[in-house]
Each structure stands twice: as structure tokens, then as C-alpha cells.
Enzyme design. Structure first.
Site, PDB file in Angstrom:
ATOM      1  N   GLY A  17       1.006  -1.262  -0.614  1.00  0.00           N
ATOM      2  CA  GLY A  17      -0.044  -0.158  -0.075  1.00  0.00           C
ATOM      3  C   GLY A  17       0.551   1.095   0.401  1.00  0.00           C
ATOM      4  O   GLY A  17       0.109   2.279   0.031  1.00  0.00           O
ATOM      5  N   SER A  18       2.019   1.124  -0.526  1.00  0.00           N
ATOM      6  CA  SER A  18       2.881   2.358  -1.127  1.00  0.00           C
ATOM      7  C   SER A  18       1.876   3.751  -1.813  1.00  0.00           C
ATOM      8  O   SER A  18       2.492   4.519  -1.277  1.00  0.00           O
ATOM      9  CB  SER A  18       4.716   2.026  -1.203  1.00  0.00           C
ATOM     10  OG  SER A  18       4.255   1.802  -2.371  1.00  0.00           O
ATOM     11  N   ASN A  19       1.433   2.949  -3.007  1.00  0.00           N
ATOM     12  CA  ASN A  19       1.320   3.535  -3.529  1.00  0.00           C
ATOM     13  C   ASN A  19      -0.912   4.410  -2.650  1.00  0.00           C
ATOM     14  O   ASN A  19      -0.641   5.548  -3.507  1.00  0.00           O
ATOM     15  CB  ASN A  19       0.578   3.309  -4.935  1.00  0.00           C
ATOM     16  CG  ASN A  19       2.092   3.126  -5.780  1.00  0.00           C
ATOM     17  OD1 ASN A  19       2.098   4.494  -5.999  1.00  0.00           O
ATOM     18  ND2 ASN A  19       2.751   2.400  -5.939  1.00  0.00           N
ATOM     19  N   LEU A  97      -9.113  -9.177 -13.733  1.00  0.00           N
ATOM     20  CA  LEU A  97      -9.609  -8.598 -13.355  1.00  0.00           C
ATOM     21  C   LEU A  97     -11.010  -8.679 -14.808  1.00  0.00           C
ATOM     22  O   LEU A  97     -10.257  -8.454 -15.825  1.00  0.00           O
ATOM     23  CB  LEU A  97     -10.411  -7.066 -13.525  1.00  0.00           C
ATOM     24  CG  LEU A  97     -10.160  -6.920 -11.691  1.00  0.00           C
ATOM     25  CD1 LEU A  97      -9.847  -4.801 -11.768  1.00  0.00           C
ATOM     26  CD2 LEU A  97     -11.312  -6.925 -10.942  1.00  0.00           C
ATOM     27  N   ASN A 111      -5.211   1.921 -13.863  1.00  0.00           N
ATOM     28  CA  ASN A 111      -4.023   0.931 -12.773  1.00  0.00           C
ATOM     29  C   ASN A 111      -2.405   2.019 -12.833  1.00  0.00           C
ATOM     30  O   ASN A 111      -2.841   2.324 -13.714  1.00  0.00           O
ATOM     31  CB  ASN A 111      -4.562   0.177 -13.572  1.00  0.00           C
ATOM     32  CG  ASN A 111      -3.416  -0.838 -12.872  1.00  0.00           C
ATOM     33  OD1 ASN A 111      -2.676  -1.320 -11.586  1.00  0.00           O
ATOM     34  ND2 ASN A 111      -2.327  -1.930 -13.919  1.00  0.00           N
ATOM     35  N   HIS A 113       1.272   0.363 -13.415  1.00  0.00           N
ATOM     36  CA  HIS A 113       1.777  -0.498 -13.766  1.00  0.00           C
ATOM     37  C   HIS A 113       3.584  -0.735 -14.071  1.00  0.00           C
ATOM     38  O   HIS A 113       3.754   0.725 -13.866  1.00  0.00           O
ATOM     39  CB  HIS A 113       1.220  -1.134 -14.892  1.00  0.00           C
ATOM     40  CG  HIS A 113       2.382  -2.315 -15.252  1.00  0.00           C
ATOM     41  ND1 HIS A 113       2.176  -3.220 -14.835  1.00  0.00           N
ATOM     42  CD2 HIS A 113       3.443  -2.600 -16.227  1.00  0.00           C
ATOM     43  CE1 HIS A 113       2.501  -4.553 -15.137  1.00  0.00           C
ATOM     44  NE2 HIS A 113       3.748  -3.605 -15.923  1.00  0.00           N
ATOM     45  N   VAL A 148      -4.752  -7.521 -20.161  1.00  0.00           N
ATOM     46  CA  VAL A 148      -3.781  -7.759 -18.955  1.00  0.00           C
ATOM     47  C   VAL A 148      -2.846  -6.612 -18.867  1.00  0.00           C
ATOM     48  O   VAL A 148      -2.296  -6.612 -19.894  1.00  0.00           O
ATOM     49  CB  VAL A 148      -2.847  -8.813 -18.662  1.00  0.00           C
ATOM     50  CG1 VAL A 148      -2.225  -8.143 -17.497  1.00  0.00           C
ATOM     51  CG2 VAL A 148      -3.471  -9.995 -18.634  1.00  0.00           C
ATOM     52  N   ALA A 177       8.887   6.705  -8.474  1.00  0.00           N
ATOM     53  CA  ALA A 177       8.479   7.671  -9.279  1.00  0.00           C
ATOM     54  C   ALA A 177       7.174   7.356  -9.453  1.00  0.00           C
ATOM     55  O   ALA A 177       5.965   8.117  -9.584  1.00  0.00           O
ATOM     56  CB  ALA A 177       8.807   6.723 -10.477  1.00  0.00           C
TER      57      ALA A 177
HETATM   58  C1  GAR Z   1       3.761  -1.343  -7.151  1.00  0.00           C
HETATM   59  O1  GAR Z   1       5.683  -0.782  -7.914  1.00  0.00           O
HETATM   60  C2  GAR Z   1       2.587  -1.623  -8.039  1.00  0.00           C
HETATM   61  O2  GAR Z   1       2.903  -0.983 -10.095  1.00  0.00           O
HETATM   62  C3  GAR Z   1       2.780  -2.854  -9.023  1.00  0.00           C
HETATM   63  O3  GAR Z   1       2.823  -3.412  -7.694  1.00  0.00           O
HETATM   64  C4  GAR Z   1       3.405  -2.917  -6.108  1.00  0.00           C
HETATM   65  C5  GAR Z   1       2.542  -2.480  -5.087  1.00  0.00           C
HETATM   66  O4  GAR Z   1       3.132  -1.220  -4.158  1.00  0.00           O
HETATM   67  N1  GAR Z   1       1.345  -3.352  -9.311  1.00  0.00           N
HETATM   68  C6  GAR Z   1       1.644  -4.170 -10.138  1.00  0.00           C
HETATM   69  O5  GAR Z   1       2.323  -4.841 -10.615  1.00  0.00           O
HETATM   70  C7  GAR Z   1       0.417  -4.085 -10.808  1.00  0.00           C
HETATM   71  N2  GAR Z   1       0.598  -5.985 -12.041  1.00  0.00           N
HETATM   72  P1  GAR Z   1       2.581  -0.984  -3.056  1.00  0.00           P
HETATM   73  O6  GAR Z   1       1.459  -1.917  -2.706  1.00  0.00           O
HETATM   74  O7  GAR Z   1       3.364  -0.791  -1.696  1.00  0.00           O
HETATM   75  O8  GAR Z   1       1.807   0.225  -3.669  1.00  0.00           O
END
Ligand code: GAR
Length: 216
Positions: A17-19, A97, A111, A113, A148, A177
Site C-alpha cells: 500500500g505505498s501507492n 479483472l 491502474n 504498472h 492485461v 517515481a
Molecule cells: C507497485 O510497484 C505497483 O506498480 C505494482 O505493485 C507494487 C505495489 O506496491 N503493481 C503491479 O505490479 C500490478 N500488476 P504498493 O502496494 O506499495 O503500492
């Protein structure tokens, strides 16, 4: 800000959950055009749930295990509609999904990625980038389509790839980033500045950044 109509937003997570934390931070500004009303995880042990709870945001766990995708997605959709959410951000949400879920949310489901799409879709993204020998990688925020890691691109950020990078060091650099670009992209979507035009995104009132990134 009086009169500002913030778009009610949900964030879907599966892990750290950092994003999510970066989006929550952005929404602390009363002038930000979105507010996070609900965080949903498909995993009960996702540490991002504590990030949301700490910020006073409602959380819900919807387990995907032991049932069909349709069943899982019906619960997801009901929870989002129940909270009168009108934008959904996937932030490290690690479930595919189906079109049945995605289609009704067209233009309102985004999303992030950790690659410069359309390069390196799917999983083991950083391993893919290192194996390909690219000198620059980055992240992409895009509207979700049924395929996807596909869909109209809202924003991207690039970082250099170092000769001695491991998947972990590259992931960490890209994650920095991500935390900048995801709130910016949500701002443009929530404010209505980002419009889908064909299958490309036009953003009103943004001037293109000058210069270039050269690596190495
Ligand atoms: C992030 O790097 C995100 O871009 C990636 O998972 C990580 C989640 O980090 N997402 C994917 O790979 C989706 N296919 P977070 O939980 O700290 O936000």
C-alpha cells in the site's frame, strides 16, 4: 475549498500500500479533486489496510479464494456502488479483472504498472526489464481495459536502469517515481482534464516537459 466537488474514489490493494499512501497524502489537500472513501483488499493480511485505517478511511476485505471470478467481482462491484464511489484506483491489486467487471467502469478505473507500457506486461516486470537489457524503465498510469496491463496511457515516468541493478533495486527506484506520478494522474482524471480520445488520453492545460532522459 468551498464548492469543490471531490470525486469519490476507492483504492484496491493486495499488499503493502505505498501507492495508496501516496494517494492518501495527495487527498489531504482540500483542493485535490478526489477523496478516498474506501480501500478494498482481496487479502486480509495486506499491510496497506493499516495505512488506510490510520488515515481514518473505511476498509473492506473481499477474499477471492474458493469462488469464481464472477462471484468475487460481483462483491467488489457491489461494495464500490454501495459506497457511491465513482473512480477506482488499482494500486498493487494483484487480481486479473474480467470484462464483466471492467466494462461498466470504463473511463473511471485506473491502474499503475511498474514498467513503461506497452513493454513488460504481467508479472516479474523488473526481471523482464533486466533480461531485456533496457537502459531506461519506469511506470505507467493507465485506464484499465480487459486485456492485461493494457489501456489508454494517462502518465508515465522514466528512471535509469543501472548496470548493477537487481529486480529489487530497480523496483525501489521505480516505486519512487510511482509515488509522484500516480497522484498527478489521479488529479487529471478526477478534475476532468484527462479525456479518452480514441484509445489515447488527451490532457487539457498541461504543457509537455522539456528535455530528455539519457541513460547511461
Ligand atoms: C507497485 O510497484 C505497483 O506498480 C505494482 O505493485 C507494487 C505495489 O506496491 N503493481 C503491479 O505490479 C500490478 N500488476 P504498493 O502496494 O506499495 O503500492
Amino acid at each position: 475549498v468551498a464548492g469543490l466537488n471531490r470525486r469519490r474514489t476507492a483504492v484496491l490493494i493486495s499488499g503493502r500500500g505505498s501507492n495508496l499512501a501516496a494517494l492518501i497524502d495527495a487527498c489531504r489537500d482540500a483542493a485535490f479533486p478526489a477523496s478516498i472513501e474506501l480501500v478494498i483488499s482481496n487479502k486480509a493480511d495486506a499491510s496497506g489496510l493499516a495505512v488506510a485505517a490510520q488515515a481514518g478511511i473505511a476498509t473492506q476485505v473481499i477474499d477471492h479464494r474458493g469462488r469464481s471470478r464472477e462471484d468475487f467481482e460481483a462483491d467488489l462491484d457491489a461494495a464500490l456502488r454501495g459506497a457511491s464511489v465513482d473512480l477506482v484506483c488499482l494500486a498493487g491489486f494483484m487480481r486479473l479483472l474480467t470484462p464483466g467487471f471492467v466494462t461498466p467502469w470504463y473511463g473511471r478505473l485506473i491502474n499503475i504498472h511498474p514498467s513503461l507500457l506497452p513493454a513488460f506486461r504481467g508479472i516479474r516486470v523488473h526481471e523482464q526489464a533486466l533480461a531485456a537489457g533496457v537502459r531506461i524503465s519506469g511506470c505507467t498510469v493507465h485506464f484499465v481495459r480487459p486485456a492485461v496491463d493494457d489501456g489508454p496511457i494517462i502518465a508515465q515516468a522514466a528512471v535509469p536502469v543501472a548496470a548493477d541493478d537487481t529486480p529489487e533495486t530497480l523496483a525501489a527506484r521505480i516505486l519512487q517515481a510511482e509515488h509522484l506520478v500516480y497522484p498527478q494522474a489521479l488529479r487529471w482524471v478526477a478534475s476532468g482534464q484527462a479525456r479518452i480520445d480514441g484509445e489515447r488520453v488527451a490532457i487539457d492545460r498541461v504543457t509537455a516537459p522539456a528535455g530528455m532522459l539519457v541513460s547511461p
